[in-house]
Design a protein around this motif. Structure first.
Motif, PDB file in Angstrom:
ATOM      1  N   ARG A 128      71.168  23.243   7.692  1.00  0.00           N
ATOM      2  CA  ARG A 128      70.150  22.274   8.060  1.00  0.00           C
ATOM      3  C   ARG A 128      68.819  22.668   7.458  1.00  0.00           C
ATOM      4  O   ARG A 128      68.485  23.830   7.385  1.00  0.00           O
ATOM      5  N   ARG A 129      68.076  21.677   7.049  1.00  0.00           N
ATOM      6  CA  ARG A 129      66.686  21.895   6.649  1.00  0.00           C
ATOM      7  C   ARG A 129      65.865  22.015   7.929  1.00  0.00           C
ATOM      8  O   ARG A 129      66.361  21.722   9.014  1.00  0.00           O
ATOM      9  N   PRO A 130      64.591  22.415   7.832  1.00  0.00           N
ATOM     10  CA  PRO A 130      63.784  22.565   9.057  1.00  0.00           C
ATOM     11  C   PRO A 130      63.749  21.286   9.905  1.00  0.00           C
ATOM     12  O   PRO A 130      63.656  20.178   9.372  1.00  0.00           O
ATOM     13  N   ILE A 131      63.841  21.467  11.221  1.00  0.00           N
ATOM     14  CA  ILE A 131      63.778  20.347  12.165  1.00  0.00           C
ATOM     15  C   ILE A 131      62.345  19.842  12.234  1.00  0.00           C
ATOM     16  O   ILE A 131      61.399  20.620  12.207  1.00  0.00           O
ATOM     17  N   GLU A 132      62.213  18.539  12.365  1.00  0.00           N
ATOM     18  CA  GLU A 132      60.881  17.951  12.535  1.00  0.00           C
ATOM     19  C   GLU A 132      60.830  17.184  13.848  1.00  0.00           C
ATOM     20  O   GLU A 132      61.785  16.521  14.227  1.00  0.00           O
ATOM     21  N   GLY A 133      59.704  17.311  14.548  1.00  0.00           N
ATOM     22  CA  GLY A 133      59.463  16.524  15.749  1.00  0.00           C
ATOM     23  C   GLY A 133      60.040  17.068  17.034  1.00  0.00           C
ATOM     24  O   GLY A 133      60.014  16.382  18.054  1.00  0.00           O
TER      25      GLY A 133
END
Length: 122
Positions: free
Chosen positions: A69-74
């Protein structure tokens, strides 16, 4: 054209969302209209804690299956959490934000698919 890995990822994400009682899970095949990903998966929870639990469950299950996974946002605000697994992007909203951003309308050029469609195409 979507690949079998992205279909398996999408099915796993749907299972993780269903496990935590996500509402109105939608899958949009965007593979022919955007290079961003093969699928957008859109769902919502009823409150901040559930929205975070939905994102946590997706992240845990797909991580266990070996998907990066890429960095989580929000995550902290939890009105729109974006989980980007490259081939699939999961959007977990609270109800108000989902109605406001209306991704289904924005991405209407994509093709909405069902869980059964994904299973048949495996």
């Amino acid at each position: 054209m979507t690949n079998s890995i992205s279909k398996k990822m999408a099915l796993a994400a749907i299972d993780a969302l269903e496990d935590k009682k996500a509402e109105d899970i939608r899958v949009i095949d965007i593979s022919e209209v955007s290079p961003l990903a093969d699928y957008f998966i859109i769902a919502n929870g009823t409150n901040r804690n559930q929205v975070q639990a939905l994102a946590d469950n997706v992240e845990e299950l797909l991580g266990r299956l070996g998907y990066e996974r890429r960095p989580i946002e929000g995550y902290d605000s939890a009105n729109w959490i974006l989980l980007d697994f490259k081939d699939i992007i999961i959007h977990v909203f609270d109800k108000e934000s989902r109605n406001f951003y209306d991704l289904e309308r924005i991405w209407r050029d994509g093709k909405e698919v069902t869980e059964d469609d994904l299973k048949r195409a495996e």
